[in-house]
Design an enzyme around this catalytic site. Sequence first.
Site, PDB file in Angstrom:
ATOM      1  N   GLU A 114     -53.416   8.707  48.035  1.00 14.67           N
ATOM      2  CA  GLU A 114     -54.398   9.937  48.635  1.00 14.67           C
ATOM      3  C   GLU A 114     -55.603   9.706  48.517  1.00 14.67           C
ATOM      4  OE1 GLU A 114     -52.341  13.295  48.588  1.00 14.67           O
ATOM      5  OE2 GLU A 114     -53.896  14.682  48.615  1.00 14.67           O
ATOM      6  N   ARG A 127     -50.255  24.064  55.930  1.00 17.80           N
ATOM      7  CA  ARG A 127     -50.239  25.511  55.649  1.00 17.80           C
ATOM      8  C   ARG A 127     -51.968  25.205  55.762  1.00 17.80           C
ATOM      9  NH1 ARG A 127     -49.133  30.907  52.502  1.00 17.80           N
ATOM     10  NH2 ARG A 127     -50.700  29.386  51.673  1.00 17.80           N
ATOM     11  N   GLY A 128     -51.913  24.729  54.620  1.00 13.15           N
ATOM     12  CA  GLY A 128     -54.018  25.679  53.831  1.00 13.15           C
ATOM     13  C   GLY A 128     -53.429  26.723  53.603  1.00 13.15           C
ATOM     14  N   ASP A 129     -55.032  26.904  52.627  1.00 10.20           N
ATOM     15  CA  ASP A 129     -55.349  27.996  52.122  1.00 10.20           C
ATOM     16  C   ASP A 129     -55.651  28.989  53.173  1.00 10.20           C
ATOM     17  OD1 ASP A 129     -53.736  27.413  49.385  1.00 10.20           O
ATOM     18  OD2 ASP A 129     -55.537  26.306  49.483  1.00 10.20           O
ATOM     19  N   TYR A 170     -43.619  21.955  45.671  1.00 14.57           N
ATOM     20  CA  TYR A 170     -44.162  22.702  44.678  1.00 14.57           C
ATOM     21  C   TYR A 170     -42.992  22.689  43.036  1.00 14.57           C
ATOM     22  CZ  TYR A 170     -47.905  23.937  48.671  1.00 14.57           C
ATOM     23  OH  TYR A 170     -48.238  23.330  48.430  1.00 14.57           O
ATOM     24  N   LYS A 216     -38.430  24.300  56.332  1.00 11.57           N
ATOM     25  CA  LYS A 216     -39.405  23.378  56.574  1.00 11.57           C
ATOM     26  C   LYS A 216     -38.989  22.112  57.121  1.00 11.57           C
ATOM     27  CE  LYS A 216     -42.684  22.406  53.213  1.00 11.57           C
ATOM     28  NZ  LYS A 216     -44.322  23.486  52.679  1.00 11.57           N
ATOM     29  N   GLN A 235     -46.786  19.214  44.903  1.00 10.18           N
ATOM     30  CA  GLN A 235     -48.015  18.649  43.902  1.00 10.18           C
ATOM     31  C   GLN A 235     -47.848  18.422  42.705  1.00 10.18           C
ATOM     32  OE1 GLN A 235     -50.917  19.926  44.412  1.00 10.18           O
ATOM     33  NE2 GLN A 235     -51.112  21.516  44.961  1.00 10.18           N
ATOM     34  N   LYS A 294     -61.316   7.099  43.064  1.00 10.63           N
ATOM     35  CA  LYS A 294     -61.657   6.535  41.882  1.00 10.63           C
ATOM     36  C   LYS A 294     -61.124   4.937  41.395  1.00 10.63           C
ATOM     37  CE  LYS A 294     -63.718  10.265  39.166  1.00 10.63           C
ATOM     38  NZ  LYS A 294     -63.390  11.279  38.613  1.00 10.63           N
TER      39      LYS A 294
HETATM   40  P1  FAD Z   1     -46.200  26.475  53.216  1.00  7.90           P
HETATM   41  O1  FAD Z   1     -45.039  25.693  53.530  1.00  7.90           O
HETATM   42  O2  FAD Z   1     -46.128  27.068  54.928  1.00  7.90           O
HETATM   43  O3  FAD Z   1     -45.678  27.494  52.046  1.00  7.90           O
HETATM   44  C1  FAD Z   1     -46.552  28.241  51.147  1.00  7.90           C
HETATM   45  C2  FAD Z   1     -46.364  29.215  51.243  1.00  7.90           C
HETATM   46  O4  FAD Z   1     -45.775  30.189  51.400  1.00  7.90           O
HETATM   47  C3  FAD Z   1     -45.532  29.528  49.863  1.00  7.90           C
HETATM   48  O5  FAD Z   1     -45.455  30.190  48.408  1.00  7.90           O
HETATM   49  C4  FAD Z   1     -44.340  29.251  50.543  1.00  7.90           C
HETATM   50  O6  FAD Z   1     -43.772  29.870  49.534  1.00  7.90           O
HETATM   51  C5  FAD Z   1     -44.959  30.708  51.081  1.00  7.90           C
HETATM   52  N1  FAD Z   1     -43.567  30.200  52.588  1.00  7.90           N
HETATM   53  C6  FAD Z   1     -42.592  29.532  52.947  1.00  7.90           C
HETATM   54  N2  FAD Z   1     -42.574  29.997  53.950  1.00  7.90           N
HETATM   55  C7  FAD Z   1     -42.642  31.674  53.903  1.00  7.90           C
HETATM   56  C8  FAD Z   1     -42.022  32.566  55.144  1.00  7.90           C
HETATM   57  N3  FAD Z   1     -40.983  32.554  56.159  1.00  7.90           N
HETATM   58  N4  FAD Z   1     -41.569  34.097  54.918  1.00  7.90           N
HETATM   59  C9  FAD Z   1     -42.867  34.146  53.699  1.00  7.90           C
HETATM   60  N5  FAD Z   1     -43.045  32.816  53.028  1.00  7.90           N
HETATM   61  C10 FAD Z   1     -43.008  31.621  52.992  1.00  7.90           C
HETATM   62  N6  FAD Z   1     -54.321  21.574  51.401  1.00  7.90           N
HETATM   63  C11 FAD Z   1     -55.736  21.477  52.489  1.00  7.90           C
HETATM   64  O7  FAD Z   1     -56.120  22.382  52.912  1.00  7.90           O
HETATM   65  N7  FAD Z   1     -55.725  20.011  53.175  1.00  7.90           N
HETATM   66  C12 FAD Z   1     -54.691  18.850  52.524  1.00  7.90           C
HETATM   67  O8  FAD Z   1     -55.669  17.698  52.922  1.00  7.90           O
HETATM   68  C13 FAD Z   1     -54.129  19.396  51.425  1.00  7.90           C
HETATM   69  N8  FAD Z   1     -53.247  18.691  51.182  1.00  7.90           N
HETATM   70  C14 FAD Z   1     -52.234  18.534  50.154  1.00  7.90           C
HETATM   71  C15 FAD Z   1     -51.804  17.421  49.791  1.00  7.90           C
HETATM   72  C16 FAD Z   1     -50.155  18.257  48.740  1.00  7.90           C
HETATM   73  C17 FAD Z   1     -49.355  16.964  48.700  1.00  7.90           C
HETATM   74  C18 FAD Z   1     -50.146  18.831  48.162  1.00  7.90           C
HETATM   75  C19 FAD Z   1     -48.944  19.591  47.376  1.00  7.90           C
HETATM   76  C20 FAD Z   1     -51.231  20.396  48.674  1.00  7.90           C
HETATM   77  C21 FAD Z   1     -51.594  19.814  49.585  1.00  7.90           C
HETATM   78  N9  FAD Z   1     -52.417  21.009  50.035  1.00  7.90           N
HETATM   79  C22 FAD Z   1     -53.822  20.556  51.272  1.00  7.90           C
HETATM   80  C23 FAD Z   1     -52.505  22.388  49.553  1.00  7.90           C
HETATM   81  C24 FAD Z   1     -51.563  23.083  50.842  1.00  7.90           C
HETATM   82  O9  FAD Z   1     -52.007  23.584  51.858  1.00  7.90           O
HETATM   83  C25 FAD Z   1     -52.042  25.056  49.965  1.00  7.90           C
HETATM   84  O10 FAD Z   1     -50.821  24.351  49.247  1.00  7.90           O
HETATM   85  C26 FAD Z   1     -51.217  25.801  50.422  1.00  7.90           C
HETATM   86  O11 FAD Z   1     -51.566  27.402  49.969  1.00  7.90           O
HETATM   87  C27 FAD Z   1     -49.676  25.849  51.011  1.00  7.90           C
HETATM   88  O12 FAD Z   1     -49.426  24.677  51.736  1.00  7.90           O
HETATM   89  P2  FAD Z   1     -48.372  24.591  52.101  1.00  7.90           P
HETATM   90  O13 FAD Z   1     -48.196  23.516  53.570  1.00  7.90           O
HETATM   91  O14 FAD Z   1     -47.087  24.220  50.913  1.00  7.90           O
HETATM   92  O15 FAD Z   1     -47.172  26.361  53.081  1.00  7.90           O
END
Ligand code: FAD
Length: 287
Positions: A17, A107-109, A147, A167, A178, A274
């Site tokens: 990555e 989803r993103g933050d 996670y 999902k 993660q 790196k």
């Molecule tokens: P989700 O799967 O939507 O989960 C997010 C949160 O919502 C979790 O706590 C989950 O339990 C909860 N949730 C899910 N569905 C529901 C529902 N229906 N009702 C209530 N709660 C729910 N971020 C970036 O900005 N750019 C990147 O390139 C990037 N790359 C990543 C690569 C990896 C391998 C990982 C592990 C993370 C990456 N992230 C990246 C971070 C990621 O965007 C964040 O961790 C974000 O907060 C959650 O994304 P997710 O896709 O896991 O979300």
Amino acid sequence: MKIIDILNQNQKGVAFEFFPPKTEKGSKALAATVDVLKNFNPLYTSMTYGAGGATQEKTKHAVHMLTKHKGLIVMPHMTCVGAGSESIKNLLDDYKQEGIENIMALRGDAPEVVEDFDFSKQEFCFAIDLVKFLKEYGHFCVGVAVYPEGHIETPSLDADLEYAKQKIDTGADFAVTQMFFDNKYYYDFLQRAKGKGINIPILPGILPLTNLDKLRQFASVCKATIPEKVRNKMERFKSNSSDMQKAGIELTIEQCQDLINNGIKRLHFFTLNKPEVMKEILEALSL
Ligand code: FAD
């Protein structure tokens, strides 16, 4: 080629990555990194996406460089929070035209500048909404994030796994975890996922250790536990950064070797662009 087909055909190998560089110097560094790591025949590579699409153009540019100039299979990451279906479709059209066949659906933050950001008011609330969109769009193999220690916002490991299952059931083809620094969390996650009927490949996400302060930062953002053994070993070298990096690399090799010894032979590395660190780790592994 679709990553799920590559994974089905290869029970061992590494994936890298990268993040999109911000400057010309960074672009050259990424190109040099890729030249070194290409020799390890990655199963695939992936390119991150800045929070809220902040790096959209840079991600696209870097994806183009890796695909067209380096001949690699690249999976662009895409986040959906704050985005609209029109802009997501346009980006997918661009990637399709570029010959990309894989997307990491995230989803993103919440944007840092918005107080009390409400995910439920967005057109795309969770990653599952992007997975759904991608499946309706067709063409792409879809990766998602999972996670082992629970996502930072989750009230419980069970709830987090239930949402991950939803999902995945919507059509995710494979998952990347993660970062974690104690393999027991990953092994436990695999067991729990299997118990829930999740059968897609779940690759461990590995962060090479180089610096204790940075590790603490990453770990707190990602809710990853730093084992005492890791903290103690790196703390011993806090006055000498190159010795600390050496200790970190040794710990990462140990972590990867333990995974390999336990039958986990496909590893996804967060390379942080790196090459030297990655090269040392990869050369030490019996893959
Ligand atoms: P989700 O799967 O939507 O989960 C997010 C949160 O919502 C979790 O706590 C989950 O339990 C909860 N949730 C899910 N569905 C529901 C529902 N229906 N009702 C209530 N709660 C729910 N971020 C970036 O900005 N750019 C990147 O390139 C990037 N790359 C990543 C690569 C990896 C391998 C990982 C592990 C993370 C990456 N992230 C990246 C971070 C990621 O965007 C964040 O961790 C974000 O907060 C959650 O994304 P997710 O896709 O896991 O979300």
